[in-house]
Design a protein around this motif. Sequence first.
Motif, mmCIF file in Angstrom:
data_model
loop_
_atom_site.group_PDB
_atom_site.id
_atom_site.type_symbol
_atom_site.label_atom_id
_atom_site.label_comp_id
_atom_site.label_asym_id
_atom_site.label_seq_id
_atom_site.Cartn_x
_atom_site.Cartn_y
_atom_site.Cartn_z
ATOM 1 N N ALA A 1 -30.810 16.506 -8.236
ATOM 2 C CA ALA A 1 -32.158 16.488 -8.910
ATOM 3 C C ALA A 1 -31.909 15.761 -9.950
ATOM 4 C CB ALA A 1 -32.548 17.876 -8.936
ATOM 5 N N PHE A 2 -32.952 15.382 -10.421
ATOM 6 C CA PHE A 2 -33.183 14.829 -11.582
ATOM 7 C C PHE A 2 -33.592 15.512 -12.741
ATOM 8 C CE2 PHE A 2 -33.941 11.187 -8.794
ATOM 9 C CZ PHE A 2 -32.862 10.081 -9.286
ATOM 10 N N ALA A 3 -33.340 15.576 -13.941
ATOM 11 C CA ALA A 3 -33.481 16.407 -15.024
ATOM 12 C C ALA A 3 -35.057 16.751 -15.474
ATOM 13 C CB ALA A 3 -32.746 16.049 -16.306
ATOM 14 N N LEU A 4 -35.195 17.919 -15.479
ATOM 15 C CA LEU A 4 -36.694 18.184 -16.128
ATOM 16 C C LEU A 4 -36.437 18.045 -17.628
ATOM 17 C CD1 LEU A 4 -37.663 21.342 -14.209
ATOM 18 C CD2 LEU A 4 -38.711 19.117 -13.922
ATOM 19 N N VAL A 5 -35.464 18.721 -18.242
ATOM 20 C CA VAL A 5 -34.922 18.259 -19.628
ATOM 21 C C VAL A 5 -33.302 18.442 -19.488
ATOM 22 C CG1 VAL A 5 -34.781 19.018 -22.055
ATOM 23 C CG2 VAL A 5 -36.776 19.325 -20.523
ATOM 24 N N SER A 6 -32.769 17.456 -20.348
ATOM 25 C CA SER A 6 -31.249 17.614 -20.360
ATOM 26 C C SER A 6 -30.595 17.383 -21.750
ATOM 27 C CB SER A 6 -30.429 16.728 -19.536
ATOM 28 O OG SER A 6 -30.693 15.240 -19.822
ATOM 29 N N VAL A 7 -29.850 17.762 -22.145
ATOM 30 C CA VAL A 7 -29.211 17.742 -23.634
ATOM 31 C C VAL A 7 -27.820 17.269 -23.633
ATOM 32 C CG1 VAL A 7 -28.757 19.992 -24.215
ATOM 33 C CG2 VAL A 7 -29.266 18.633 -26.006
ATOM 34 N N ALA A 8 -27.268 16.176 -24.222
ATOM 35 C CA ALA A 8 -25.959 15.733 -24.376
ATOM 36 C C ALA A 8 -25.752 16.205 -25.786
ATOM 37 C CB ALA A 8 -25.722 14.239 -24.097
ATOM 38 N N ALA A 9 -24.648 16.735 -26.195
ATOM 39 C CA ALA A 9 -24.246 17.395 -27.468
ATOM 40 C C ALA A 9 -22.863 17.074 -27.927
ATOM 41 C CB ALA A 9 -24.613 18.564 -27.631
ATOM 42 N N VAL A 10 -22.549 16.406 -29.138
ATOM 43 C CA VAL A 10 -21.125 16.812 -29.575
ATOM 44 C C VAL A 10 -21.366 17.409 -31.005
ATOM 45 C CG1 VAL A 10 -19.173 15.143 -30.463
ATOM 46 C CG2 VAL A 10 -20.736 14.471 -28.676
ATOM 47 N N THR B 1 -22.329 -7.051 -18.796
ATOM 48 C CA THR B 1 -20.776 -7.327 -18.391
ATOM 49 C C THR B 1 -19.942 -6.058 -18.685
ATOM 50 O OG1 THR B 1 -20.291 -8.251 -20.711
ATOM 51 C CG2 THR B 1 -20.936 -9.700 -18.794
ATOM 52 N N SER B 2 -20.355 -5.153 -19.893
ATOM 53 C CA SER B 2 -19.613 -4.103 -20.185
ATOM 54 C C SER B 2 -20.602 -3.287 -21.112
ATOM 55 C CB SER B 2 -18.009 -4.637 -20.704
ATOM 56 O OG SER B 2 -18.313 -5.282 -22.045
ATOM 57 N N VAL B 3 -19.735 -1.969 -21.261
ATOM 58 C CA VAL B 3 -20.320 -1.131 -22.212
ATOM 59 C C VAL B 3 -19.126 -0.592 -22.999
ATOM 60 C CG1 VAL B 3 -21.332 1.393 -22.409
ATOM 61 C CG2 VAL B 3 -22.206 -0.104 -20.624
ATOM 62 N N THR B 4 -19.291 -0.372 -24.123
ATOM 63 C CA THR B 4 -18.043 -0.220 -25.137
ATOM 64 C C THR B 4 -18.442 1.073 -25.904
ATOM 65 O OG1 THR B 4 -17.708 -2.645 -25.726
ATOM 66 C CG2 THR B 4 -16.784 -0.826 -26.968
ATOM 67 N N LEU B 5 -17.512 2.142 -25.796
ATOM 68 C CA LEU B 5 -17.445 3.259 -26.448
ATOM 69 C C LEU B 5 -16.559 3.295 -27.798
ATOM 70 C CD1 LEU B 5 -16.758 5.806 -23.605
ATOM 71 C CD2 LEU B 5 -19.063 5.155 -24.331
ATOM 72 N N PRO B 6 -17.212 3.690 -28.887
ATOM 73 C CA PRO B 6 -16.398 3.623 -30.123
ATOM 74 C C PRO B 6 -15.507 4.616 -30.198
ATOM 75 C CG PRO B 6 -18.408 4.831 -30.414
ATOM 76 C CD PRO B 6 -18.523 4.388 -28.907
ATOM 77 N N ALA B 7 -14.652 4.604 -31.124
ATOM 78 C CA ALA B 7 -13.387 5.603 -31.297
ATOM 79 C C ALA B 7 -13.905 7.089 -31.012
ATOM 80 C CB ALA B 7 -12.883 5.556 -32.808
ATOM 81 N N PRO B 8 -13.052 7.825 -30.548
ATOM 82 C CA PRO B 8 -13.458 9.293 -30.053
ATOM 83 C C PRO B 8 -14.192 9.861 -31.499
ATOM 84 C CG PRO B 8 -11.267 8.834 -29.234
ATOM 85 C CD PRO B 8 -11.737 7.545 -30.057
ATOM 86 N N LEU B 9 -15.113 10.796 -31.233
ATOM 87 C CA LEU B 9 -15.672 11.593 -32.470
ATOM 88 C C LEU B 9 -15.168 12.869 -32.552
ATOM 89 C CD1 LEU B 9 -19.503 11.093 -31.125
ATOM 90 C CD2 LEU B 9 -18.318 9.887 -32.936
ATOM 91 N N GLY B 10 -14.711 13.287 -31.685
ATOM 92 C CA GLY B 10 -13.847 14.654 -31.868
ATOM 93 C C GLY B 10 -15.091 15.773 -31.584
ATOM 94 N N GLY B 11 -14.740 17.052 -31.914
ATOM 95 C CA GLY B 11 -15.726 18.301 -31.623
ATOM 96 C C GLY B 11 -15.925 18.668 -30.263
ATOM 97 N N GLN B 12 -16.732 19.626 -30.063
ATOM 98 C CA GLN B 12 -16.992 20.257 -28.666
ATOM 99 C C GLN B 12 -17.998 19.383 -27.974
ATOM 100 O OE1 GLN B 12 -17.092 24.486 -28.384
ATOM 101 N NE2 GLN B 12 -17.029 24.405 -30.655
ATOM 102 N N HIS B 13 -17.785 18.773 -26.930
ATOM 103 C CA HIS B 13 -18.976 18.062 -26.020
ATOM 104 C C HIS B 13 -19.495 18.857 -24.801
ATOM 105 C CE1 HIS B 13 -17.032 13.804 -26.861
ATOM 106 N NE2 HIS B 13 -16.721 14.769 -27.676
ATOM 107 N N VAL B 14 -20.824 18.735 -24.835
ATOM 108 C CA VAL B 14 -21.470 19.464 -23.941
ATOM 109 C C VAL B 14 -22.667 18.707 -23.223
ATOM 110 C CG1 VAL B 14 -23.035 21.643 -23.701
ATOM 111 C CG2 VAL B 14 -21.254 21.715 -25.390
ATOM 112 N N TYR B 15 -22.733 19.030 -21.939
ATOM 113 C CA TYR B 15 -24.028 18.535 -21.442
ATOM 114 C C TYR B 15 -24.590 19.330 -20.284
ATOM 115 C CZ TYR B 15 -27.094 15.037 -18.941
ATOM 116 O OH TYR B 15 -28.235 14.380 -18.695
#
Length: 335
Positions: free
Chosen positions: A236-245, A212-226
Motif C-alpha cells: 500500500a502507498f503511504a498516507l504519510v511517511s517520514v525518512a529520518a537520519v 544513468t545513475s544516482v549518487t549518494l554522498p559519503a555516509p552521514l552516520g547517526g540513526q536511520h529510520v523510515y
Amino acid sequence: MKAFEYVRAENAAQAPGLLAEGGKYLAGGTNLLDLMKLQIEAPAQLVDLNRSDLADITETEDGGLRIGALVRNTELAAHPRVRADYAVLSRAILAGASGQIRNRATTAGNLLQRTRCPYFYDTNLPCNKREPGSGCGALEGFSRSLAVIGTSEHCIANYPGDMAVALRVLDAAIQTVKADGSEREIPVAEFHRLPGDTPHIETVLEPGELITSVTLPAPLGGQHVYLKARDRQSYAFALVSVAAVVSPDGARLAFGGVAPKPWRVESAEARWSEGAQAVTDEAFRDARPTAQNAFKLDLARRLVQAVMNETGPNVAQTDEARTDKAQNTQKGGAA
C-alpha cells in the motif's frame, strides 16, 4: 494497449539516439506498462534499456555510492554498503510494493513513477495531469490520499514513492545524459516539480534525457529510520511517511505521501529540539489540506514523535510531556 515500435539499446550512450519523438524508455516497466494498458500512456515507441550498462553499484572517490539506473530495488535494498551506511534507503525500499515488484523495479523507474491519484487513473474523470486543461476532479472530489502541501489550483495529486523520500533526506544526486549526448547532474531536491499550472510536467528532465545513475554522498552516520503509515500493513502507498537520519547534532527529515514531491524543509529540522509539534508546524506551514485529508498533518506529527521516541532519550520526550512540564512550571510545580 495501443501498438508501438519496440527497440533495444545495447548501451546507455546509444539509447538517446534511438529514442524517437513520442517514445519512452523502458526499464522495469512496473508502472509504465500498467499505464499503457489503461491507455493513460500511449508511447509510439519503447526503447528497452535492459541490455545496457547501467546495473552496477560502485563506490565513489569521496566514499559514497554510485547506483546504476537499472539496479533493481531488491538488489539495492540488500547491498551491504546500503544496509550499513544508508539504512534509511534500504528500509524505505523494503516498505514499498511487493517482493515480486521490487525484483523487477529499477532505481530510475522508481524515481519516475507517476501518481496513484484515482482521477489520474480513471480516464472518464477530469485530470490536468493526464489531460492538460481538463480540470482537477480531486479538488471537489475524493482527496483522502492526496497532497496537503505544494499543490495548486490545477492539481493536488501526490508523489507516491518511498525510495525517493530516503534519497531526499540523504541529499542524493541524479546523473543523466541528454538527447545531444551531453551529461548533467541534478540534485534530487530539484528533480521533481511542483504542479503550478503545468501538472503534467512532473520532473526537470528534458525530452529524450536518460537517467544513468544516482549518487549518494559519503555516509552521514547517526540513526536511520523510515516510518510509513498506510491503510494496510503491506503493498500500500503511504498516507504519510517520514525518512529520518538522527544524530546528536540534530536530524534530517523528509516526508512522503503529503506533496507532489518528497517534502523536506530544512528550517523544520532546526526545530528538532523543540518537539514534534514544532517540527511539523514549520514543515507544513503553508499546507492547504482538504477536509478529507487534513488528518495527514496530525499523522505527520505522530510519525515524527515516533521517530523521536525510537532514536533515543535526548529526543524521546513527547509533546504531551512537554506541555505537562510547561503547565507545572507555570503553577510553581517541579520542573
